[in-house]
Design an enzyme around this catalytic site. Structure first.
Site, PDB file in Angstrom:
ATOM      1  N   THR A 220       0.845  -1.200   0.000  1.00  0.00           N
ATOM      2  CA  THR A 220       0.000   0.000   0.000  1.00  0.00           C
ATOM      3  C   THR A 220       0.875   1.242   0.000  1.00  0.00           C
ATOM      4  OG1 THR A 220      -0.166  -0.069   2.421  1.00  0.00           O
ATOM      5  CG2 THR A 220      -1.898  -1.181   1.158  1.00  0.00           C
ATOM      6  N   ASP A 254      -5.418  -1.730   8.159  1.00  0.00           N
ATOM      7  CA  ASP A 254      -6.191  -2.912   8.563  1.00  0.00           C
ATOM      8  C   ASP A 254      -7.427  -3.076   7.692  1.00  0.00           C
ATOM      9  OD1 ASP A 254      -4.363  -3.233  10.640  1.00  0.00           O
ATOM     10  OD2 ASP A 254      -5.601  -2.129  12.074  1.00  0.00           O
TER      11      ASP A 254
END
Length: 323
Positions: A220, A254
């Site tokens: 990411t 998350d």
């Protein structure tokens, strides 16, 4: 697909500093650092990486088993919250002596963060035998008690169970030997771009070496989206959702992992899985707290479709069991 999510379960104490930490740092005096930041607010929230991921999966229509260790205070309110959301908490171990782990984080105006983490009952994750909790198609091993992470990883390897490695917060102190053990053989390796560089630095592996030890790498990149590197074939690049009004970055990674895994569980391809992850991550970053966001089927699909097209929205609509 039956998923198990192993990792931290914690209470988050989130604070906001209106200035920038960097303005108070004197590079040549960092060995004598003694700072206190006057914060404007305090939010006490439910958190922990594994709990955040399992909660987000439930919001996306997937009931995963949460695996971790907590204190008796978890049963006061937190367990009921997760149960009501659709998380299977039967894999949670309750300590006889320790409190649930606590994450204390201050975020500045540039979204830099300074945090501390009290381990508490999380240290007892090493006592959990994953093999006694059922059969799984995929196990995510997230940041947790290091011995617990190793035990879960080795259990998966020994039993031939696919696992996703997500060492993230534990990379800062872990040495190369531990990182190699946690990563080797993973079907998926999750990290942000800084963590990816840290894995390479500490293991002594090149990006190609890391790729040779795992199936799919997922990196990411914040506002720049995500890069997905499959074992075979070209990288998949997915842009972040545009027009996001960032409030708090805590838990965004998350939620992305949950979205990606929800796509994998629905047998969607890597691009769609990453798009789901980016879409739910946008909702989290716009909200204070890691499990406080609202997610409706129509709103989620509309936002995903606006960013990635009608075909993407139709594929996700057909694959996910959003309420």
């Amino acid at each position: 697909m039956h998923l198990a999510i192993c990792g931290s379960i914690a209470t988050d104490h989130l604070m906001t500093f209106p200035g920038k930490f960097a303005d108070s740092l004197v590079p040549e005096e960092l060995d004598k650092i003694a700072l206190s930041f006057l914060v404007e607010d305090l939010d006490v929230r439910r958190g922990g990486c594994a709990a955040n991921i399992a909660y987000a999966l439930a919001k996306l229509g997937h009931r995963a088993l949460l695996v971790g260790a907590v204190g008796h205070d978890f049963d006061v309110e937190y367990r009921g919250w997760l149960d009501d959301a659709g998380v299977d908490t039967s894999g949670v171990r309750v300590s006889e002596t320790r409190h649930t782990a606590r994450f204390v984080c201050t975020t500045d105006a540039a979204f830099a963060q300074i945090a501390t983490f009290y381990t508490g009952a999380m240290a007892e994750a090493r006592e959990i035998d994953l093999s006694t909790l059922g059969d799984f198609d995929l196990v995510l091993v997230g940041p947790d008690d290091p011995e617990g992470m190793q035990r879960h990883t080795r259990s998966c390897r020994d039993r031939g169970v696919a696992f996703a490695a997500d060492p993230s917060q534990q990379l800062a102190w872990a040495d190369g030997e531990l990182i190699r053990d946690l990563v080797d053989g993973a079907a998926y390796l999750f990290s942000n771009d800084y963590e990816a560089a840290l894995i390479e630095q500490k293991t002594g592996w090149t990006p190609a070496d890391v790729q040779a030890h795992v199936g799919t790498r997922v990196v990411t990149r914040g506002k720049d989206g995500v890069s997905v590197y499959p074992a075979d074939g070209p990288a998949v690049e997915v842009g972040a959702i545009e027009g996001v009004v960032a409030v708090d970055p805590t838990g965004v990674g998350d939620s992305f992992r949950a979205g990606f895994l929800a796509g994998v569980a629905a047998d969607l391809d890597l691009e769609r899985s990453a798009q789901i992850g980016c879409t739910i991550a946008a909702s989290v970053v716009e909200t204070k707290g890691t499990q406080e966001y609202e997610l409706t089927r129509d709103g989620f699909l509309k936002r995903l479709g606006a960013a990635y097209g009608d075909t993407a929205a139709a594929d996700v609509d057909a694959g996910l069991k959003l309420g």
